[in-house]
Design an enzyme around this catalytic site. Structure first.
Site, mmCIF file in Angstrom:
data_model
loop_
_atom_site.group_PDB
_atom_site.id
_atom_site.type_symbol
_atom_site.label_atom_id
_atom_site.label_comp_id
_atom_site.label_asym_id
_atom_site.label_seq_id
_atom_site.Cartn_x
_atom_site.Cartn_y
_atom_site.Cartn_z
ATOM 1 N N HIS A 174 39.267 48.274 39.747
ATOM 2 C CA HIS A 174 37.899 47.997 40.208
ATOM 3 C C HIS A 174 37.318 49.229 40.929
ATOM 4 C CE1 HIS A 174 39.642 43.757 40.442
ATOM 5 N NE2 HIS A 174 38.604 43.595 39.641
ATOM 6 N N PHE B 27 39.687 40.440 45.066
ATOM 7 C CA PHE B 27 41.095 40.824 45.109
ATOM 8 C C PHE B 27 41.234 42.173 44.405
ATOM 9 C CE2 PHE B 27 45.710 40.287 45.201
ATOM 10 C CZ PHE B 27 45.825 39.792 46.475
ATOM 11 N N VAL C 101 42.940 50.958 33.785
ATOM 12 C CA VAL C 101 43.722 51.669 34.810
ATOM 13 C C VAL C 101 45.082 50.983 34.882
ATOM 14 C CG1 VAL C 101 43.846 52.335 37.239
ATOM 15 C CG2 VAL C 101 41.625 52.287 36.057
ATOM 16 N N GLU D 60 42.931 49.167 42.116
ATOM 17 C CA GLU D 60 42.475 50.506 41.758
ATOM 18 C C GLU D 60 41.575 50.497 40.505
ATOM 19 O OE1 GLU D 60 42.581 53.105 43.653
ATOM 20 O OE2 GLU D 60 41.617 54.281 42.077
ATOM 21 N N GLN E 297 35.736 40.460 26.578
ATOM 22 C CA GLN E 297 34.631 40.223 27.531
ATOM 23 C C GLN E 297 33.580 41.329 27.417
ATOM 24 O OE1 GLN E 297 34.940 38.902 31.805
ATOM 25 N NE2 GLN E 297 34.905 41.086 32.202
HETATM 26 O O1 PAF Z 1 35.952 40.504 34.765
HETATM 27 C C1 PAF Z 1 35.688 39.796 35.745
HETATM 28 O O2 PAF Z 1 36.179 40.014 36.859
HETATM 29 C C2 PAF Z 1 34.733 38.626 35.586
HETATM 30 O O3 PAF Z 1 34.892 38.016 34.345
HETATM 31 C C3 PAF Z 1 33.262 39.004 35.833
HETATM 32 C C4 PAF Z 1 32.764 39.998 34.807
HETATM 33 C C5 PAF Z 1 33.111 39.583 37.228
HETATM 34 C C6 PAF Z 1 32.388 37.749 35.729
HETATM 35 O O4 PAF Z 1 32.755 36.786 36.656
#
Ligand code: PAF
Length: 279
Positions: free
Chosen positions: A33, A28, A172, A31, A149
Site C-alpha cells: 500500500h 492494515f 510488492v 509496504e 479487480q
Molecule cells: O483492494 C482493496 O483493498 C479493496 O478491494 C478496495 C479497492 C480498497 C475496495 O474496497
C-alpha cells in the site's frame, strides 16, 4: 495530514486542494500500500488515501468481522508515506439507510475470484465508484496482485466515462517472494512457509513459458504441481487467461496471458498472479 471522516469533509478538502491521486485501501497497511502512496505523488500534487473495510465485498461466510484493523497504525503509515489526507468514513457514511444502488461489471467478473466469491466484485465496483466520486481524484492507483479487480475497475472507468486515470502498480513481495497482503497475518508459521508455493508455482510456470511452453493447461499443471505438493494448501483456482479481458485461452498461446492463482490455507485465501508474454 488531514483525517476526514465524512463525505462533506472529504469534498471540502477536494474543493480546496484540487484533483488528487488516490489510493483506496481496506487498511492494515503494508509496504504494498505504501508503495502505491509514494507512486501516487507522480500523478498529482495532492495524495489522498482511504481506509474503509467495505462490507459489501465480503460474502456472508467471509472474514469481514475478523478482517485485521489497525487505524492508529494505518494513519501513522499514511503520514510516513506522504499522504496529504486520509478518508476514513464509518460504514454509515458510505451506506446510509436506504442505499439501493449497485454497480456491476459483467463477464470480467465471472471467472477466477468472481466464481468463488459471488457478489464480491459488485461490492468492489460499487464502493470504488463511490470513493472516486467523493474524493474527486484525477488518478487512482491499485496493486496488480488483485489483477482481476484492476481489470474490472479499468473496465468500469472506461464504460462509465469516469474522468479518472486508473493506474496499476507492480506486486510488492516479501524478501522470500510471498506477495504482500493484509491477510498474511492470519497464516500459522507452517502455512506462512507453505504460502511460498504460490510465487514458486508462478515462477516454475514462467520458466516453462520462457523455455517455449505454449500450452496453457501444461503451464497450469506446472504451477499446480508445486501447490498440490504443499501440506495445508488447497487450490481454489490455477488458471491461464487472456491478460486483457480474462477470457479462456487454448493452446497454442499467441497473445499475453495471466496465470492467476488462489490458494486456501484453512480459512485464509491467498491470491497471486504473473503475466506471461513473449518478447
Ligand atoms: O483492494 C482493496 O483493498 C479493496 O478491494 C478496495 C479497492 C480498497 C475496495 O474496497
Amino acid at each position: 495530514m488531514q483525517v476526514l471522516e465524512t463525505v462533506e469533509a472529504m469534498r471540502a478538502f477536494a474543493a480546496a486542494r484540487g484533483p488528487s491521486a488516490f489510493v483506496p485501501t481496506m487498511g492494515f497497511l503494508h509496504e504494498g500500500h505504501l508503495a502505491l502512496m509514494r507512486a501516487a505523488r507522480a500523478h498529482a500534487p495532492v495524495v489522498v488515501a482511504s481506509v474503509f473495510v467495505n462490507p459489501t465485498q465480503f460474502g456472508p461466510n467471509e472474514d469481514f468481522e475478523r478482517y485485521p484493523r489497525d487505524t492508529a497504525g494505518d494513519l501513522e503509515k499514511c503520514r510516513s508515506a506522504g499522504c496529504d489526507a486520509v478518508f476514513l468514513p464509518p460504514v454509515s457514511a458510505m451506506y446510509p439507510p436506504g442505499h439501493r444502488t449497485h454497480v456491476s461489471v459483467s463477464e470480467l467478473t465471472g471467472p477466477l475470484c468472481g466464481a468463488s466469491r459471488p457478489g464480491h466484485f459488485d461490492g468492489v465496483t460499487t464502493v470504488v465508484l463511490k470513493l472516486l466520486n467523493i474524493v474527486g481524484c484525477r488518478a487512482a492507483l491499485f496493486g496488480e496482485k488483485d489483477y482481476q479487480q484492476l481489470a474490472v475497475i479499468r473496465r468500469m472507468a472506461l464504460d462509465l466515462d469516469l474522468p479518472v486515470q486508473i493506474i496499476g502498480h507492480p506486486i510488492v513481495r516479501e524478501a522470500d517472494g510471498l506477495a504482500m497482503s493484509s491477510r498474511n497475518v492470519y497464516l500459522s508459521p507452517r502455512d506462512r512457509a507453505g504460502a511460498l508455493c504460490l510465487s514458486r508455482g508462478l515462477e516454475a510456470a514462467a520458466q516453462a513459458f520462457g523455455a517455449g511452453e505454449r500450452d496453457p493447461r501444461v503451464l497450469e499443471a506446472t504451477a499446480r504441481a508445486l501447490i498440490d505438493a504443499t501440506p495445508g494448501a488447497a487450490v481454489d483456482y490455477v488458471e491461464v487467461r487472456d491478460a486483457l479481458d480474462l477470457t479462456a485461452v487454448e493452446a497454442p498461446l499467441t497473445r499475453p496471458v495471466v496465470l492467476a492463482l488462489a490458494v486456501r490455507f484453512g480459512a485464509t485465501r491467498l491470491i497471486d498472479n504473473r503475466v506471461l508474454a513473449s518478447g
